[in-house]
Design a protein around this motif. Structure first.
Motif, PDB file in Angstrom:
ATOM      1  N   ARG A   1       1.722   6.426  -6.970  1.00  0.00           N
ATOM      2  CA  ARG A   1       0.644   7.335  -7.383  1.00  0.00           C
ATOM      3  C   ARG A   1       1.069   8.790  -7.230  1.00  0.00           C
TER       4      ARG A   1
ATOM      5  N   ASP B   1       0.838  -1.205   0.000  1.00  0.00           N
ATOM      6  CA  ASP B   1       0.000   0.000   0.000  1.00  0.00           C
ATOM      7  C   ASP B   1       0.874   1.256   0.000  1.00  0.00           C
TER       8      ASP B   1
ATOM      9  N   LEU C   1       2.417   1.637  -3.422  1.00  0.00           N
ATOM     10  CA  LEU C   1       1.405   2.106  -4.356  1.00  0.00           C
ATOM     11  C   LEU C   1       1.132   3.595  -4.163  1.00  0.00           C
ATOM     12  N   ALA C   2       1.049   4.031  -2.930  1.00  0.00           N
ATOM     13  CA  ALA C   2       0.822   5.449  -2.653  1.00  0.00           C
ATOM     14  C   ALA C   2       1.986   6.296  -3.183  1.00  0.00           C
TER      15      ALA C   2
ATOM     16  N   ASN D   1       3.402   9.624 -10.016  1.00  0.00           N
ATOM     17  CA  ASN D   1       2.642   9.746 -11.256  1.00  0.00           C
ATOM     18  C   ASN D   1       1.921  11.088 -11.325  1.00  0.00           C
ATOM     19  N   ARG D   2       1.301  11.490 -10.215  1.00  0.00           N
ATOM     20  CA  ARG D   2       0.624  12.799 -10.206  1.00  0.00           C
ATOM     21  C   ARG D   2       1.608  13.929 -10.477  1.00  0.00           C
TER      22      ARG D   2
END
Length: 52
Positions: free
Chosen positions: A31, A24, A27-28, A34-35
């Motif tokens: 992300r 998790d 993944l955070a 990516n942002r």
């Protein structure tokens, strides 16, 4: 006999919960990266051309 098996299973549950938390967290972080990259791309796309 059963209590040893229960203890083993409980430890496996704890280990799996830690692995899930690590995934998790990964993944955070992915992300967020990516942002950030998408925001950079959008700023470049929306920026006026150089020398114009």
């Amino acid at each position: 006999m059963f209590s040893a098996r229960i203890t083993t299973l409980e430890q496996q549950v704890v280990d799996l919960e830690l692995k899930i938390q690590d995934r998790d967290d990964d993944l955070a972080a992915a992300r967020a990266a990516n942002r950030k990259l998408m925001a950079q791309l959008n700023r470049r796309r929306d920026a006026p051309p150089h020398g114009g």
